[in-house]
Design a protein around this motif. Structure first.
Motif, PDB file in Angstrom:
ATOM      1  N   LEU A   1      -4.102   7.307   5.898  1.00 34.25           N
ATOM      2  CA  LEU A   1      -4.991   7.670   7.005  1.00 34.25           C
ATOM      3  C   LEU A   1      -4.783   9.117   7.441  1.00 34.25           C
ATOM      4  CD1 LEU A   1      -4.833   4.390   9.122  1.00 34.25           C
ATOM      5  CD2 LEU A   1      -6.808   5.279   7.869  1.00 34.25           C
ATOM      6  N   ALA A   2      -3.523   9.578   7.462  1.00 26.62           N
ATOM      7  CA  ALA A   2      -3.234  10.963   7.857  1.00 26.62           C
ATOM      8  C   ALA A   2      -3.850  11.951   6.862  1.00 26.62           C
ATOM      9  CB  ALA A   2      -1.727  11.183   7.957  1.00 26.62           C
TER      10      ALA A   2
ATOM     11  N   PHE B   1       6.474  10.247   9.891  1.00 25.87           N
ATOM     12  CA  PHE B   1       6.435   8.804  10.073  1.00 25.87           C
ATOM     13  C   PHE B   1       7.767   8.070  10.022  1.00 25.87           C
ATOM     14  CE2 PHE B   1       2.430  10.080   7.987  1.00 25.87           C
ATOM     15  CZ  PHE B   1       1.566   9.773   9.023  1.00 25.87           C
TER      16      PHE B   1
ATOM     17  N   LYS C   1      -0.108   2.878   4.667  1.00 25.91           N
ATOM     18  CA  LYS C   1      -1.430   3.030   5.278  1.00 25.91           C
ATOM     19  C   LYS C   1      -1.477   4.235   6.213  1.00 25.91           C
ATOM     20  CE  LYS C   1      -5.136   0.496   7.452  1.00 25.91           C
ATOM     21  NZ  LYS C   1      -5.635  -0.803   7.862  1.00 25.91           N
ATOM     22  N   GLN C   2      -0.413   4.476   6.983  1.00 25.48           N
ATOM     23  CA  GLN C   2      -0.378   5.621   7.888  1.00 25.48           C
ATOM     24  C   GLN C   2      -0.472   6.936   7.114  1.00 25.48           C
ATOM     25  OE1 GLN C   2       3.255   4.878  10.044  1.00 25.48           O
ATOM     26  NE2 GLN C   2       2.153   4.027  11.792  1.00 25.48           N
TER      27      GLN C   2
ATOM     28  N   GLN D   1      10.449   1.160   9.996  1.00 26.61           N
ATOM     29  CA  GLN D   1       9.059   1.086   9.580  1.00 26.61           C
ATOM     30  C   GLN D   1       8.892   0.023   8.503  1.00 26.61           C
ATOM     31  OE1 GLN D   1       5.914   1.745  10.321  1.00 26.61           O
ATOM     32  NE2 GLN D   1       6.026   3.962  10.283  1.00 26.61           N
TER      33      GLN D   1
ATOM     34  N   ARG E   1       2.838  -0.641   6.345  1.00 27.87           N
ATOM     35  CA  ARG E   1       2.275   0.159   7.442  1.00 27.87           C
ATOM     36  C   ARG E   1       2.460   1.640   7.179  1.00 27.87           C
ATOM     37  NH1 ARG E   1       5.390  -0.598  12.258  1.00 27.87           N
ATOM     38  NH2 ARG E   1       4.998  -2.798  11.872  1.00 27.87           N
ATOM     39  N   LEU E   2       3.615   2.012   6.677  1.00 35.94           N
ATOM     40  CA  LEU E   2       3.892   3.413   6.360  1.00 35.94           C
ATOM     41  C   LEU E   2       2.916   3.932   5.306  1.00 35.94           C
ATOM     42  CD1 LEU E   2       5.649   5.964   6.549  1.00 35.94           C
ATOM     43  CD2 LEU E   2       7.167   4.921   4.869  1.00 35.94           C
TER      44      LEU E   2
END
Length: 85
Positions: free
Chosen positions: A25-26, A9, A21-22, A14, A18-19
């Motif tokens: 989610l991953a 990521f 959350k990413q 960034q 957002r990072l």
């Protein structure tokens, strides 16, 4: 885990929220757990130079998914474990 985050990521600029959350989610997509909790603490160069101008200042963000978000008992247990460190 840090190297995984860097490889997946952080190759572009960034926003920390957002990072966070990413990453959550991953993990959720890869492992399919009942819940995921990610807490990220980062030091930002822009805060050190322009913002609060204090070396070592950090920003903390979190993202909770599944039962970590909906189950207060699970969330409280996770946060209690964090407070021990």
């Amino acid at each position: 885990m840090v190297h995984f985050v860097e490889m997946m990521f952080v190759r572009r600029l960034q926003v920390q929220e957002r990072l966070t959350k990413q990453v959550a989610l991953a993990i959720s997509e890869a492992l399919k757990p009942r819940g995921v909790a990610v807490i990220m603490e980062c030091s930002h160069l822009c805060m050190v130079i322009r913002g609060v101008q204090k070396v070592g200042s950090t920003t903390t963000t979190s993202c909770m998914l599944g039962c970590m978000r909906s189950n207060a008992k699970a969330r409280a247990e996770f946060l209690a474990l964090l407070n021990r460190r």
